[in-house]
Design a protein around this motif. Sequence first.
Motif, short mmCIF file in Angstrom:
data_model
loop_
_atom_site.label_atom_id
_atom_site.label_comp_id
_atom_site.label_asym_id
_atom_site.label_seq_id
_atom_site.Cartn_x
_atom_site.Cartn_y
_atom_site.Cartn_z
N THR A 83 0.84 -1.20 0.00
CA THR A 83 0.00 0.00 0.00
C THR A 83 0.88 1.25 0.00
O THR A 83 0.66 2.19 -0.77
N TYR A 88 2.45 1.72 -3.38
CA TYR A 88 1.45 2.19 -4.35
C TYR A 88 1.23 3.70 -4.19
O TYR A 88 1.22 4.44 -5.15
N HIS A 116 2.18 6.59 -6.99
CA HIS A 116 1.16 7.38 -7.66
C HIS A 116 1.17 8.84 -7.25
O HIS A 116 0.81 9.71 -8.04
N TYR A 159 5.20 -6.66 -5.15
CA TYR A 159 4.43 -5.51 -5.61
C TYR A 159 4.70 -5.24 -7.09
O TYR A 159 3.79 -5.05 -7.88
N ASN A 206 -2.31 -7.17 -7.23
CA ASN A 206 -3.37 -6.65 -8.08
C ASN A 206 -4.62 -7.51 -8.02
O ASN A 206 -4.55 -8.72 -7.87
#
Lengths: 423, 141
Positions: free
Chosen positions: A124, A127, A131, A348, A354
């Motif tokens: 997490t 990610y 982003h 990851y 995913n």
Amino acid sequence: MQEKENHVHYVRIDEDICNGCVLCMKACPTKAIRVLDDGVAHILGCCIECGNCIRACPKGAITSLTAGKDALKMSKHHIVPVSPVLYAQFGEDVMPNDILLSMRKAFDFVYDQSYTQELFNVATGLYIREHRNQNDGHWPVISPMCPVVNRLIAFRFPSLLKHILPFATPLEIVCREGKKWLSKKYGCQPEDIKVFPVTACPAKMTALSETLPDELSRIDGAIGINEIYDLIKSDIHEVQEPDEHIVLNYLSGVGIGWAMSGGEVAGLDAVRSLAVSGMKTTIRYLHAIEMGLLKDVDYVELRACREGCVGGAFAVTDKYAAKHSLNKLIRMFGSEKRVNFSYAQKLYREGWFNTTRNPTPLSDSASRLSIPEAIKREEDLEKLLKTLPRKECGVCGCPDCRTFAEDVIDGRTSVDKCIFMQP
Amino acid sequence: MKKEYEIKARDFVRAGKAAIGVQNILKSIGFEQDIIRRVSICAYESEMNVVMHGADGSLLLGVENKEIVLEVRDSGEGIEDIELALKEGYSTASEEHRDMGFGAGMGLPNMKKHSNVFEISSQKGNGTYLRMVFWVNGNRE
Ligand SMILES: Nc1ncnc2c1ncn2[C@@H]1O[C@H](COP(=O)(O)OP(=O)(O)OP(=O)(O)O)[C@@H](O)[C@H]1O
Ligand SMILES: [Mg+2]
């Protein structure tokens, strides 16, 4: 209401026990319940399986279907992932080891989820950093953990579906990997391995009906903590034999914390996060996110049950007492993650987290109207509402006057059902 | 259709109720997500301005096929220099309001940005009136 067929749900009202009081109807956050002319409550609208009606019913007439512990007999090999809520059910002196050991006797393969939860935390964080740097994505990202919140978003906040972290949940990962691994070990097909999580959550069963293209991530049924409480309790004893210690795989304070509100984000490093629990507060925050008020926050942990999963409808022990026990365990096990960071990073990058889940909006009856028709409907609603007494009594069989007006306008009931409107 | 919401000055417990009400109505009518988001942001910002800077007032939502209109008025102190108030970052919010996370001076600029028509009139001592129009499907007629 037309939605009935479209949304499989597992909450059931026993018509023989229900006396037609209004409490469940009033407790339902999606206003899905009506008391009909037969004098009993029915779920007609979109049920998000939050369990509020189960908690509200003074007669115990409402339950949520589970696979039940007998389901295990139907399959030769099964995995039973344990929710950390279970560790808090038997008082502060009973250790997770003792509980897992007792379960090992009754079930084939009992699995604590701490390891996967820690991996999930690391992923997490990766990610979010990736982003945020690329300055894309929808902020804040919403945790995919609570199935009730996911359904609530799909039903009332569809514009926020894009905010849900596109990861498989730790439970889905345990399912997928466990089926692959055990089938190799036993030389059978992955589908022959069944997964039955032990949980406090009446919504876990929805994972069954939500069609995932990826069958492996799907659980085969949920077992309520309340269903196996006595079974475990009768067999709990302190670990005495050295070989009994072997039951332990990977328990951690980080994983144990996931049972409570704030537990998931506690494992997130260097991420601006919020943890919110309880249906009302969750709805308030979803409105705020939709208005773009929380753009500066990276990650929001939302849990429909107050205090998080310890407040789940299948829990036996009071949530506040449970929190006390869990905090003691966390102090004991420590709050450091033990998972190997570069291994998690590799997973990851390979897309191991995913999901193939593709959340879609749950539709609403009014949404089938054209804009002019819907505006007219809203006008009629307002007009009718002004004539109603606004006592919000529920005698008409609807949860409140506004919903009653909607039902009248949409032709599901008639104005004379309101005791104040009778001639 | 029209719907009016009362706004109470300095009532931070109820603050946001009007904006949420607007959001719910627009959703149940079935407008597109983008216009709902823009109208809700403006409803929220204008509601909060009345709560923080104004006196008791109201928010009026008007919905027609081609446009959504928000009219917000209060009978408070008003704004002395409107041009200045519209500048990004300009704020007279108190210490207490800043502690609650307000006072970035972005409310009015955001309302102007997110609406298709933005009108403001105010006089010192005579309250403030805001009117914002949002075109459905970018429609001008
Ligand atoms: N209804 C009102 N009555 C009186 N003064 C107002 C009103 N609305 C805005 N103002 C004045 O205009 C200034 C700018 O408003 P704006 O909404 O842009 O920023 P803010 O409310 O101070 O901060 P933010 O909206 O970012 O939390 C306010 O600080 C206030 O002085
Ligand atoms: Mg403002």
